[in-house]
Design a protein around this motif. Structure first.
Motif, PDB file in Angstrom:
ATOM      1  N   VAL A  89     -23.130   7.737 -23.084  1.00 49.65           N
ATOM      2  CA  VAL A  89     -23.934   7.596 -24.297  1.00 49.65           C
ATOM      3  C   VAL A  89     -23.834   6.159 -24.800  1.00 49.65           C
ATOM      4  O   VAL A  89     -22.855   5.468 -24.537  1.00 49.65           O
ATOM      5  CB  VAL A  89     -23.469   8.581 -25.392  1.00 49.65           C
ATOM      6  CG1 VAL A  89     -23.740  10.016 -24.968  1.00 49.65           C
ATOM      7  CG2 VAL A  89     -21.983   8.397 -25.698  1.00 49.65           C
ATOM      8  N   GLU A  91     -23.109   3.700 -27.566  1.00 49.86           N
ATOM      9  CA  GLU A  91     -22.354   3.724 -28.811  1.00 49.86           C
ATOM     10  C   GLU A  91     -23.049   2.976 -29.947  1.00 49.86           C
ATOM     11  O   GLU A  91     -22.766   3.236 -31.122  1.00 49.86           O
ATOM     12  CB  GLU A  91     -20.957   3.136 -28.590  1.00 49.86           C
ATOM     13  CG  GLU A  91     -20.097   3.962 -27.656  1.00 49.86           C
ATOM     14  CD  GLU A  91     -18.676   3.444 -27.602  1.00 49.86           C
ATOM     15  OE1 GLU A  91     -18.428   2.344 -28.126  1.00 49.86           O
ATOM     16  OE2 GLU A  91     -17.813   4.149 -27.045  1.00 49.86           O
ATOM     17  N   SER A  94     -27.483   5.778 -32.700  1.00 58.50           N
ATOM     18  CA  SER A  94     -27.045   7.026 -33.327  1.00 58.50           C
ATOM     19  C   SER A  94     -27.191   8.169 -32.329  1.00 58.50           C
ATOM     20  O   SER A  94     -27.802   8.008 -31.256  1.00 58.50           O
ATOM     21  CB  SER A  94     -27.896   7.319 -34.563  1.00 58.50           C
ATOM     22  OG  SER A  94     -29.226   7.643 -34.190  1.00 58.50           O
ATOM     23  N   GLY A  95     -26.657   9.323 -32.693  1.00 58.54           N
ATOM     24  CA  GLY A  95     -26.791  10.482 -31.817  1.00 58.54           C
ATOM     25  C   GLY A  95     -28.243  10.828 -31.571  1.00 58.54           C
ATOM     26  O   GLY A  95     -28.668  11.081 -30.437  1.00 58.54           O
ATOM     27  N   ASN A  98     -30.027   8.302 -29.276  1.00 58.53           N
ATOM     28  CA  ASN A  98     -29.706   8.527 -27.861  1.00 58.53           C
ATOM     29  C   ASN A  98     -30.608   9.604 -27.269  1.00 58.53           C
ATOM     30  O   ASN A  98     -31.146   9.451 -26.168  1.00 58.53           O
ATOM     31  CB  ASN A  98     -28.241   8.940 -27.710  1.00 58.53           C
ATOM     32  CG  ASN A  98     -27.306   7.762 -27.503  1.00 58.53           C
ATOM     33  OD1 ASN A  98     -27.135   7.267 -26.399  1.00 58.53           O
ATOM     34  ND2 ASN A  98     -26.701   7.316 -28.593  1.00 58.53           N
ATOM     35  N   LEU A 124     -24.500  19.104 -34.129  1.00 61.17           N
ATOM     36  CA  LEU A 124     -24.384  17.674 -34.380  1.00 61.17           C
ATOM     37  C   LEU A 124     -25.405  17.173 -35.404  1.00 61.17           C
ATOM     38  O   LEU A 124     -25.546  15.966 -35.595  1.00 61.17           O
ATOM     39  CB  LEU A 124     -24.561  16.890 -33.070  1.00 61.17           C
ATOM     40  CG  LEU A 124     -23.454  17.025 -32.021  1.00 61.17           C
ATOM     41  CD1 LEU A 124     -23.895  16.419 -30.695  1.00 61.17           C
ATOM     42  CD2 LEU A 124     -22.165  16.377 -32.504  1.00 61.17           C
ATOM     43  N   LYS A 131     -23.845   6.297 -35.922  1.00 57.98           N
ATOM     44  CA  LYS A 131     -23.656   5.649 -34.629  1.00 57.98           C
ATOM     45  C   LYS A 131     -22.640   6.434 -33.803  1.00 57.98           C
ATOM     46  O   LYS A 131     -21.638   6.926 -34.326  1.00 57.98           O
ATOM     47  CB  LYS A 131     -23.179   4.206 -34.811  1.00 57.98           C
ATOM     48  CG  LYS A 131     -24.262   3.266 -35.324  1.00 57.98           C
ATOM     49  CD  LYS A 131     -23.787   1.824 -35.298  1.00 57.98           C
ATOM     50  CE  LYS A 131     -24.899   0.877 -35.730  1.00 57.98           C
ATOM     51  NZ  LYS A 131     -24.464  -0.540 -35.662  1.00 57.98           N
ATOM     52  N   VAL A 132     -22.895   6.510 -32.512  1.00 60.41           N
ATOM     53  CA  VAL A 132     -22.019   7.265 -31.621  1.00 60.41           C
ATOM     54  C   VAL A 132     -20.618   6.659 -31.584  1.00 60.41           C
ATOM     55  O   VAL A 132     -19.636   7.352 -31.298  1.00 60.41           O
ATOM     56  CB  VAL A 132     -22.634   7.331 -30.214  1.00 60.41           C
ATOM     57  CG1 VAL A 132     -21.676   7.968 -29.217  1.00 60.41           C
ATOM     58  CG2 VAL A 132     -23.936   8.129 -30.257  1.00 60.41           C
ATOM     59  N   TYR A 135     -18.165   8.738 -33.343  1.00 60.63           N
ATOM     60  CA  TYR A 135     -17.967  10.123 -32.916  1.00 60.63           C
ATOM     61  C   TYR A 135     -16.577  10.316 -32.302  1.00 60.63           C
ATOM     62  O   TYR A 135     -16.011   9.409 -31.685  1.00 60.63           O
ATOM     63  CB  TYR A 135     -19.000  10.513 -31.865  1.00 60.63           C
ATOM     64  CG  TYR A 135     -20.390  10.807 -32.383  1.00 60.63           C
ATOM     65  CD1 TYR A 135     -20.799  10.392 -33.641  1.00 60.63           C
ATOM     66  CD2 TYR A 135     -21.306  11.492 -31.601  1.00 60.63           C
ATOM     67  CE1 TYR A 135     -22.077  10.660 -34.107  1.00 60.63           C
ATOM     68  CE2 TYR A 135     -22.582  11.768 -32.056  1.00 60.63           C
ATOM     69  CZ  TYR A 135     -22.970  11.345 -33.305  1.00 60.63           C
ATOM     70  OH  TYR A 135     -24.229  11.617 -33.760  1.00 60.63           O
ATOM     71  N   ARG A 140     -18.832  13.260 -28.591  1.00 68.77           N
ATOM     72  CA  ARG A 140     -19.512  12.460 -27.568  1.00 68.77           C
ATOM     73  C   ARG A 140     -19.837  13.305 -26.351  1.00 68.77           C
ATOM     74  O   ARG A 140     -20.914  13.185 -25.768  1.00 68.77           O
ATOM     75  CB  ARG A 140     -18.634  11.282 -27.146  1.00 68.77           C
ATOM     76  CG  ARG A 140     -18.444  10.238 -28.226  1.00 68.77           C
ATOM     77  CD  ARG A 140     -17.648   9.068 -27.705  1.00 68.77           C
ATOM     78  NE  ARG A 140     -17.249   8.167 -28.783  1.00 68.77           N
ATOM     79  CZ  ARG A 140     -17.012   6.897 -28.631  1.00 68.77           C
ATOM     80  NH1 ARG A 140     -17.110   6.356 -27.430  1.00 68.77           N
ATOM     81  NH2 ARG A 140     -16.651   6.142 -29.651  1.00 68.77           N
ATOM     82  N   LEU A 143     -22.723  15.553 -27.136  1.00 65.49           N
ATOM     83  CA  LEU A 143     -23.960  14.788 -27.120  1.00 65.49           C
ATOM     84  C   LEU A 143     -24.380  14.467 -25.689  1.00 65.49           C
ATOM     85  O   LEU A 143     -25.566  14.534 -25.346  1.00 65.49           O
ATOM     86  CB  LEU A 143     -23.777  13.487 -27.912  1.00 65.49           C
ATOM     87  CG  LEU A 143     -24.983  12.542 -27.940  1.00 65.49           C
ATOM     88  CD1 LEU A 143     -26.177  13.187 -28.619  1.00 65.49           C
ATOM     89  CD2 LEU A 143     -24.617  11.221 -28.640  1.00 65.49           C
ATOM     90  N   ASP A 144     -23.428  14.131 -24.851  1.00 65.11           N
ATOM     91  CA  ASP A 144     -23.705  13.818 -23.450  1.00 65.11           C
ATOM     92  C   ASP A 144     -24.344  15.015 -22.754  1.00 65.11           C
ATOM     93  O   ASP A 144     -25.325  14.884 -22.010  1.00 65.11           O
ATOM     94  CB  ASP A 144     -22.394  13.427 -22.758  1.00 65.11           C
ATOM     95  CG  ASP A 144     -22.625  12.779 -21.403  1.00 65.11           C
ATOM     96  OD1 ASP A 144     -23.679  12.146 -21.210  1.00 65.11           O
ATOM     97  OD2 ASP A 144     -21.754  12.910 -20.537  1.00 65.11           O
TER      98      ASP A 144
END
Length: 261
Positions: A89, A91, A94-95, A98, A124, A131-132, A135, A140, A143-144
């Motif tokens: 992801v 960084e 943001s989530g 991404n 999430l 921003k990741v 996290y 993370r 999110l991935d």
């Protein structure tokens, strides 16, 4: 009859004089969780790279969703998603950014809506605008995995999905993986953690020195050893039981904590 999502026959791979895979055979049923269990260096990641058409085998054949990984790599890549050992992801973003970026790369309509749905699915939403870089490891990884589901792949490869995560984050990821299979996604995960394979997999294949030495359900594998005769057993809590009892939080409390970081 259960459809076969992945079929591997006689796969071999060597790097000069190092024989990594020595005739690997297995099948994975559609909508199931299949664990490829083995120690470091057993050949798990090499097998995943071959199945995802990132690496060519020296011998043997493999098919994903009916497509040959060697001759129909484009169709294979359209059918799968791959999540590596470390969260891939950005960084700086943001989530949500991404997820939107990935949706745009796949040329999908309404990338913002897709991102919002996945943020909600993976708990999430409250952190979507952050921003990741802020996290936690578990966030993370979630999110991935969410990013890997964009485009609704039929098969997802998870290579060591809980490496480096704390016990609570591991359990969160385990639940995510179970939900994927429950919704019809075929999951092949590689792991060196025995408890991970035990908790998740419908079938477990043990890869050792480049060969599958056993392949079966958890119950079938347990029957390979005779039961121990013990007159009295007092079950002691595991370290994980103690840890989660002392620091474990409800899902709502954990969500609030993550949102406040």
């Amino acid at each position: 009859m259960t459809a076969t999502a992945i079929r591997v026959q006689g796969i071999e791979k060597s790097y000069k004089d190092l024989h990594v895979l020595r005739g690997v055979d297995f099948e994975v049923a559609s909508g199931s969780i299949f664990a490829l269990l083995g120690s470091n260096g057993a050949g798990k990641t090499t097998m995943v790279k071959i199945l995802s058409s990132l690496l060519k085998a020296d011998a043997g054949t493999a098919a994903v969703e009916g497509f040959d990984v060697a001759t129909e790599s484009l169709q294979v890549r359209q059918s799968i998603s791959l999540t590596g050992q470390f969260a891939a992801v950005d960084e700086v973003l943001s989530g949500k950014e991404n997820l939107v970026l990935m949706a745009k790369l796949r040329h999908l309509e309404n990338p913002g809506g897709i991102a919002d749905e996945l943020l909600a699915q993976f708990n999430l939403s409250d952190a979507g605008s952050r921003k990741v870089a802020t996290y936690s490891g578990g966030m993370r990884r979630r999110l991935d995995i969410a990013m890997s589901l964009i485009g609704n792949p039929k098969v997802i490869f998870l290579d060591e999905p809980t490496t480096g995560l704390d016990p609570q984050a591991r359990i969160d990821v385990w639940q995510t993986i179970k939900d994927l299979a429950r919704n019809g996604t075929t999951v092949l995960l590689t792991t060196q953690y025995l408890d991970e394979a035990e908790h998740l997999a419908d079938r477990i294949a043990i890869l050792h020195k480049g060969r599958i030495i056993q392949n079966g359900t958890l119950d079938a594998l347990k029957r390979l050893l005779p039961p121990a005769e013990i007159e009295y057993v007092e079950k002691q809590p595991s370290l994980e039981d103690v840890f989660l009892a002392l620091v474990g939080e409800t899902a709502e409390e954990q969500k609030e904590q993550e949102a406040s970081r």
